[in-house]
Design an enzyme around this catalytic site. Structure first.
Site, PDB file in Angstrom:
ATOM      1  N   LYS A   1      25.675  23.529 -92.897  1.00 18.25           N
ATOM      2  CA  LYS A   1      24.843  23.764 -91.717  1.00 18.25           C
ATOM      3  C   LYS A   1      23.393  23.357 -91.980  1.00 18.25           C
ATOM      4  O   LYS A   1      22.691  22.889 -91.078  1.00 18.25           O
ATOM      5  CB  LYS A   1      24.930  25.226 -91.297  1.00 18.25           C
ATOM      6  CG  LYS A   1      26.314  25.640 -90.773  1.00 18.25           C
ATOM      7  CD  LYS A   1      26.736  24.834 -89.562  1.00 18.25           C
ATOM      8  CE  LYS A   1      28.003  25.390 -88.917  1.00 18.25           C
ATOM      9  NZ  LYS A   1      28.398  24.623 -87.715  1.00 18.25           N
TER      10      LYS A   1
ATOM     11  N   TYR B   1      29.323  26.693 -96.614  1.00 22.09           N
ATOM     12  CA  TYR B   1      29.086  26.683 -95.168  1.00 22.09           C
ATOM     13  C   TYR B   1      27.590  26.542 -94.889  1.00 22.09           C
ATOM     14  O   TYR B   1      27.173  25.724 -94.061  1.00 22.09           O
ATOM     15  CB  TYR B   1      29.626  27.978 -94.578  1.00 22.09           C
ATOM     16  CG  TYR B   1      29.397  28.172 -93.097  1.00 22.09           C
ATOM     17  CD1 TYR B   1      30.207  27.549 -92.155  1.00 22.09           C
ATOM     18  CD2 TYR B   1      28.380  29.019 -92.646  1.00 22.09           C
ATOM     19  CE1 TYR B   1      30.007  27.751 -90.802  1.00 22.09           C
ATOM     20  CE2 TYR B   1      28.171  29.225 -91.282  1.00 22.09           C
ATOM     21  CZ  TYR B   1      28.996  28.587 -90.367  1.00 22.09           C
ATOM     22  OH  TYR B   1      28.795  28.793 -89.018  1.00 22.09           O
TER      23      TYR B   1
ATOM     24  N   SER C   1      23.636  27.491 -87.928  1.00 23.57           N
ATOM     25  CA  SER C   1      23.788  28.897 -88.286  1.00 23.57           C
ATOM     26  C   SER C   1      22.501  29.356 -88.951  1.00 23.57           C
ATOM     27  O   SER C   1      21.815  28.557 -89.612  1.00 23.57           O
ATOM     28  CB  SER C   1      24.953  29.086 -89.249  1.00 23.57           C
ATOM     29  OG  SER C   1      24.964  30.394 -89.802  1.00 23.57           O
TER      30      SER C   1
ATOM     31  N   ILE D   1      32.072  31.125 -78.851  1.00 25.49           N
ATOM     32  CA  ILE D   1      30.818  30.545 -78.388  1.00 25.49           C
ATOM     33  C   ILE D   1      31.090  29.288 -77.577  1.00 25.49           C
ATOM     34  O   ILE D   1      30.468  29.050 -76.530  1.00 25.49           O
ATOM     35  CB  ILE D   1      29.892  30.248 -79.576  1.00 25.49           C
ATOM     36  CG1 ILE D   1      29.438  31.559 -80.232  1.00 25.49           C
ATOM     37  CG2 ILE D   1      28.674  29.429 -79.129  1.00 25.49           C
ATOM     38  CD1 ILE D   1      28.666  31.374 -81.536  1.00 25.49           C
TER      39      ILE D   1
END
Length: 261
Positions: free
Chosen positions: A165, A161, A148, A18
């Site tokens: 985020k 994670y 995310s 990305i």
């Protein structure tokens, strides 16, 4: 004239999927792109692809978990390219396990890369941007954070994670409030399942990559896994002058997987 002519854009994790796609899109739009990555060779490869297409870019080694490394990379960016107009916090890392199978050492690494690293970048860049707000002709600055959909709806096997985020989303909204008076906007793009090295690791962790990918594909209304090139459009919008009246917002780019009215 191109949309980002003469603007200096910093992209962390710029050597990845990305990040690389985003750097190339900014380069094509006229920006001077600082490609920051812990892997300097990967960053240089992306920078070369930008310059090879007629754009301007430079690669800088940067470990976002290390404030000294961040400061050195930003100083080098300013010396080589100029003052920073746009920051894209894209760097990230994950480990794919049920939460009770993870270890404190893994938590520490996840937090360092996905949350503390972003804190370092904001803490180093925002004062630079705010100081310029007093300059004549100041047109504002942009921060775009890549979180995310795990932050929005959760994701099995990505508890820490997702927590990081989610923290990045909350941080972004707070900083958007604190720096609105400086003409700095802060917005968030939340990718869904995207065909990157991170997603490949996720599939491998599931034990049956083909079955998992097919399950994702069936659940996505647009019928396919996202590609890195699906993200830069949203990122460049938030970074653009057209988004000057948009701040503190979160946009999912997930093929419709996680809709929110």
């Amino acid at each position: 004239m191109k949309a980002f002519d003469n603007q200096v854009v910093v992209v962390t994790g710029g050597g990845g999927g990305i990040g690389g796609a985003t750097c190339r899109r900014f380069g094509a739009a006229g920006a001077k792109v600082a490609v920051l990555d812990r892997d300097l060779a990967a960053a240089q490869k992306v920078a070369d692809s930008v310059t090879g297409a007629g754009g301007q870019a430079a690669a800088f080694q940067c470990d976002i978990t290390d404030r000294a490394s961040v400061d050195a990379a930003l100083l080098a960016t300013e010396q080589q390219l100029g003052p920073i107009d746009v920051l894209v916090n894209n760097a990230g890392w994950d480990v794919f396990k049920p939460f009770t199978k993870t270890t404190p050492d893994e938590w520490a690494k996840l937090i360092a890369i996905n949350l503390t690293g972003a804190l370092h970048m904001h803490h180093a860049v925002l004062p630079r941007m705010a100081a310029r707000s007093k300059e004549a002709g100041w047109a504002g600055a942009r921060v775009v954070n890549i979180a995310s959909d795990a932050a929005r709806v959760g994701s099995s096997g990505e508890a820490v994670y997702a927590a990081c985020k989610g923290g990045l989303v909350a941080l972004s909204k707070t900083l958007a409030r604190e720096h609105a008076r400086h003409g700095i906007t802060v917005n968030v793009v939340c990718p869904g399942p995207t065909d990157t090295a991170l997603f490949a690791d996720y599939k491998e962790g599931a034990g049956n990559p083909e079955k998992l990918e097919e399950a994702f594909r069936r659940s996505i209304p647009l019928g396919r896994i996202g590609q890195p090139d699906d993200l830069p459009g949203a990122i460049l919008f938030f970074a653009s002058r057209d988004a000057g009246y948009v701040t503190g917002q979160v946009l999912s780019v997930s093929g419709g997987l996680t809709m929110n009215g």
